[in-house]
Design a protein around this motif. Sequence first.
Motif, PDB file in Angstrom:
ATOM      1  N   GLU A 124       0.804  -1.222   0.000  1.00 48.90           N
ATOM      2  CA  GLU A 124       0.000   0.000   0.000  1.00 48.90           C
ATOM      3  C   GLU A 124       0.840   1.276   0.000  1.00 48.90           C
ATOM      4  O   GLU A 124       0.294   2.376  -0.045  1.00 48.90           O
ATOM      5  N   TYR A 125       2.160   1.137   0.021  1.00 49.99           N
ATOM      6  CA  TYR A 125       3.021   2.308  -0.059  1.00 49.99           C
ATOM      7  C   TYR A 125       3.867   2.372  -1.331  1.00 49.99           C
ATOM      8  O   TYR A 125       4.613   3.338  -1.507  1.00 49.99           O
ATOM      9  N   VAL A 126       3.789   1.365  -2.192  1.00 48.80           N
ATOM     10  CA  VAL A 126       4.634   1.391  -3.391  1.00 48.80           C
ATOM     11  C   VAL A 126       3.770   1.363  -4.647  1.00 48.80           C
ATOM     12  O   VAL A 126       2.635   0.890  -4.621  1.00 48.80           O
ATOM     13  N   PRO A 127       4.287   1.864  -5.769  1.00 47.44           N
ATOM     14  CA  PRO A 127       3.541   1.805  -7.032  1.00 47.44           C
ATOM     15  C   PRO A 127       3.247   0.361  -7.434  1.00 47.44           C
ATOM     16  O   PRO A 127       3.987  -0.563  -7.066  1.00 47.44           O
ATOM     17  N   ARG A 128       2.198   0.194  -8.185  1.00 45.40           N
ATOM     18  CA  ARG A 128       1.785  -1.139  -8.632  1.00 45.40           C
ATOM     19  C   ARG A 128       2.919  -1.872  -9.336  1.00 45.40           C
ATOM     20  O   ARG A 128       3.061  -3.089  -9.213  1.00 45.40           O
ATOM     21  N   ARG A 129       3.748  -1.155 -10.067  1.00 49.33           N
ATOM     22  CA  ARG A 129       4.809  -1.785 -10.855  1.00 49.33           C
ATOM     23  C   ARG A 129       5.934  -2.352  -9.991  1.00 49.33           C
ATOM     24  O   ARG A 129       6.825  -3.044 -10.509  1.00 49.33           O
ATOM     25  N   TYR A 130       5.929  -2.050  -8.683  1.00 48.74           N
ATOM     26  CA  TYR A 130       6.979  -2.551  -7.795  1.00 48.74           C
ATOM     27  C   TYR A 130       6.454  -3.460  -6.687  1.00 48.74           C
ATOM     28  O   TYR A 130       7.211  -3.849  -5.805  1.00 48.74           O
ATOM     29  N   THR A 164       7.640 -10.934 -12.405  1.00 51.50           N
ATOM     30  CA  THR A 164       6.302 -11.032 -11.821  1.00 51.50           C
ATOM     31  C   THR A 164       5.580  -9.694 -11.886  1.00 51.50           C
ATOM     32  O   THR A 164       4.379  -9.636 -12.166  1.00 51.50           O
ATOM     33  N   ASP A 165       6.300  -8.603 -11.614  1.00 59.14           N
ATOM     34  CA  ASP A 165       5.684  -7.281 -11.719  1.00 59.14           C
ATOM     35  C   ASP A 165       5.204  -7.000 -13.141  1.00 59.14           C
ATOM     36  O   ASP A 165       4.182  -6.343 -13.344  1.00 59.14           O
ATOM     37  N   ARG A 166       5.935  -7.500 -14.134  1.00 52.31           N
ATOM     38  CA  ARG A 166       5.571  -7.221 -15.523  1.00 52.31           C
ATOM     39  C   ARG A 166       4.564  -8.216 -16.080  1.00 52.31           C
ATOM     40  O   ARG A 166       3.652  -7.840 -16.814  1.00 52.31           O
ATOM     41  N   PRO A 203       1.295 -13.799 -12.568  1.00 49.86           N
ATOM     42  CA  PRO A 203       1.468 -15.183 -12.115  1.00 49.86           C
ATOM     43  C   PRO A 203       2.106 -16.118 -13.131  1.00 49.86           C
ATOM     44  O   PRO A 203       2.732 -17.117 -12.750  1.00 49.86           O
ATOM     45  N   ILE A 204       1.961 -15.828 -14.425  1.00 49.44           N
ATOM     46  CA  ILE A 204       2.529 -16.733 -15.423  1.00 49.44           C
ATOM     47  C   ILE A 204       4.050 -16.827 -15.296  1.00 49.44           C
ATOM     48  O   ILE A 204       4.654 -17.863 -15.624  1.00 49.44           O
ATOM     49  N   ALA A 205       4.683 -15.762 -14.809  1.00 49.01           N
ATOM     50  CA  ALA A 205       6.133 -15.801 -14.608  1.00 49.01           C
ATOM     51  C   ALA A 205       6.503 -16.784 -13.508  1.00 49.01           C
ATOM     52  O   ALA A 205       7.523 -17.488 -13.586  1.00 49.01           O
ATOM     53  N   ILE A 206       5.682 -16.853 -12.480  1.00 52.03           N
ATOM     54  CA  ILE A 206       5.965 -17.745 -11.356  1.00 52.03           C
ATOM     55  C   ILE A 206       5.841 -19.206 -11.774  1.00 52.03           C
ATOM     56  O   ILE A 206       6.570 -20.076 -11.278  1.00 52.03           O
ATOM     57  N   ALA A 207       4.920 -19.495 -12.698  1.00 56.03           N
ATOM     58  CA  ALA A 207       4.649 -20.878 -13.100  1.00 56.03           C
ATOM     59  C   ALA A 207       5.873 -21.568 -13.697  1.00 56.03           C
ATOM     60  O   ALA A 207       5.944 -22.808 -13.716  1.00 56.03           O
ATOM     61  N   PHE A 208       6.851 -20.812 -14.166  1.00 56.16           N
ATOM     62  CA  PHE A 208       8.047 -21.400 -14.771  1.00 56.16           C
ATOM     63  C   PHE A 208       8.809 -22.269 -13.776  1.00 56.16           C
ATOM     64  O   PHE A 208       9.323 -23.342 -14.143  1.00 56.16           O
ATOM     65  N   TYR A 209       8.875 -21.859 -12.516  1.00 55.41           N
ATOM     66  CA  TYR A 209       9.665 -22.602 -11.529  1.00 55.41           C
ATOM     67  C   TYR A 209       9.088 -23.976 -11.193  1.00 55.41           C
ATOM     68  O   TYR A 209       9.819 -24.977 -11.196  1.00 55.41           O
ATOM     69  N   PRO A 210       7.790 -24.094 -10.886  1.00 55.91           N
ATOM     70  CA  PRO A 210       7.278 -25.443 -10.623  1.00 55.91           C
ATOM     71  C   PRO A 210       7.327 -26.360 -11.840  1.00 55.91           C
ATOM     72  O   PRO A 210       7.402 -27.580 -11.684  1.00 55.91           O
ATOM     73  N   MET A 211       7.322 -25.780 -13.058  1.00 54.62           N
ATOM     74  CA  MET A 211       7.513 -26.597 -14.252  1.00 54.62           C
ATOM     75  C   MET A 211       8.861 -27.313 -14.220  1.00 54.62           C
ATOM     76  O   MET A 211       9.003 -28.448 -14.694  1.00 54.62           O
ATOM     77  N   LEU A 212       9.876 -26.661 -13.674  1.00 53.73           N
ATOM     78  CA  LEU A 212      11.209 -27.253 -13.578  1.00 53.73           C
ATOM     79  C   LEU A 212      11.348 -28.160 -12.362  1.00 53.73           C
ATOM     80  O   LEU A 212      12.057 -29.172 -12.418  1.00 53.73           O
ATOM     81  N   ALA A 213      10.678 -27.802 -11.261  1.00 56.36           N
ATOM     82  CA  ALA A 213      10.870 -28.539 -10.010  1.00 56.36           C
ATOM     83  C   ALA A 213      10.337 -29.968 -10.094  1.00 56.36           C
ATOM     84  O   ALA A 213      10.959 -30.904  -9.577  1.00 56.36           O
ATOM     85  N   ARG A 268      -7.521 -10.308 -17.143  1.00 55.15           N
ATOM     86  CA  ARG A 268      -8.832  -9.705 -17.394  1.00 55.15           C
ATOM     87  C   ARG A 268      -9.144  -8.628 -16.365  1.00 55.15           C
ATOM     88  O   ARG A 268      -9.692  -7.572 -16.693  1.00 55.15           O
ATOM     89  N   GLN A 269      -8.778  -8.884 -15.092  1.00 54.11           N
ATOM     90  CA  GLN A 269      -9.010  -7.886 -14.039  1.00 54.11           C
ATOM     91  C   GLN A 269      -8.155  -6.646 -14.268  1.00 54.11           C
ATOM     92  O   GLN A 269      -8.627  -5.520 -14.116  1.00 54.11           O
ATOM     93  N   ALA A 270      -6.899  -6.841 -14.652  1.00 52.51           N
ATOM     94  CA  ALA A 270      -5.982  -5.712 -14.847  1.00 52.51           C
ATOM     95  C   ALA A 270      -6.455  -4.803 -15.968  1.00 52.51           C
ATOM     96  O   ALA A 270      -6.250  -3.586 -15.937  1.00 52.51           O
TER      97      ALA A 270
END
Length: 472
Positions: A146-152, A327-329, A332-342, A449-451
């Motif tokens: 709540e104190y930083v811009p959405r992009r961060y 993730t900021d850019r 969630p799709i960026a996060i999905a890369f890691y469990p694909m490898l794990a 869609r929400q964004a």
Amino acid sequence: MSMTATDPSPPVVIEVTDVIERQRINAFVIRLVAISWTVTFLDGFDMLVISFVAPYLRDGFGADVISLGELFAMGVFGAMLGGIAFGWLGDRYGRRPIIIASVVAFGATSMAIALAPNMQVLLALRFLNGVALGGLMPLAWALNIEYVPRRYRATVVTVIMMGYTLGGVVAGPMTVWLAPLYGWQSVFMVSGVATLLLVPLLFALLPESARYLAVKGRSPDKIAKALNALAPGLGARPQDRFMVTDETAPATGKGFRIATLFKGDLRPITSLLWLAYIGSSMAVYFKSNWGPIIFEDVGFTRTQAAMIMSVSSIGGSLAGLALMRFTDRLGPIAIAFYPMLAAPLLLVMGLAPVSLQGLAAFSLLSMAMISGTHFGMHSIAGIFYPSAIRANGAGWATSVAKIGSIFAPLLGGYLLAMNIPPRLLFVLLAATPLLSCVSLLLLARVGNRQAARTPVPTDNIVLPAHAVATKP
């Protein structure tokens, strides 16, 4: 032009959202992140140190694997309830006082654990300790978001969670250093004292969320002070009107019910967020609780096992840092890369005839991916919810995730008690990153869609007070 509280000019409408979104990196936010990092460091130390102390409890209290599994689960169960309870309190009474209360509580209970005379008392104290530990992080995330811009937002939460992971990293060597000389109790005593020493600093420096106060219509003097720190030339005054333009009803968390998290667009978001978080938490807590003992059982020494766990935590931190800007850019799709490898790495560890050296290497890589996924989950837990229910949203997400955190150590204890080969547990564990991966991919679609419907910053941060009546 700068204005003061005694300025006779008419009050103006200040759009809090735009002040926050347009700010540059400044000392106020850096200080907030540093304070939050410190408290989460101690939170992580306290939460994760129990796995390093477990071998000493097995020797000293005669605890078997089932009772240790119950001990691990008791702390996580407490954290689950703490996330819900402290999240509700944080949305009702503010982030600042409840964060401070949480820190006081987990510092005091850590010292009490050091005085536990037997396993039964230790179980009860670990539960209370877990309640306090679980309540802190969702509130710290909410305050910083709540104190930083959405992009961060994802970046800041990830940086803060570095403290949690590094607390876990330090827990291993600290236990190996202190426990043989002074007993396992010394580890908790040191943690408790260090935590309580931080409390005066929190009273002096920790701010309340300006966005939260504006949504609630409280303390305009504190809002003005915070906004002036973010934008020194703004000249906000207590008599001005403060608006939050990028959030929708409900505007109050006072009558919060869990159904609020499932209204409208939040229904699929909350459901998928919870599923991804459960999978991630199950993997992380299985690793952190049973990792040292499993590594001992497959042939590593106690010191080597602790070192593998600590180094894998560092790897997880680096994976989280590498992920945060993506993730900021990308969301969630960026996060999905890691469990694909794990997932495939865990299958190799469980099914292939890997040497101890190879197992250590695969463990470090897979656990880094698992921890990196968890960092990503932390970074998005609160970003989908409005300020009025943000602490509740993040608190419920982290608490529901504890279903996996509780189930994993209990299941691991019972499976080990059945003499199932330790390596086979990695095969079963591979299902958890798959769950996270699928859920995150679906969450990304809903979040996009929400964004697309989120209001963009306006051209004017400060408006005449009468403009609020005509502003769309």
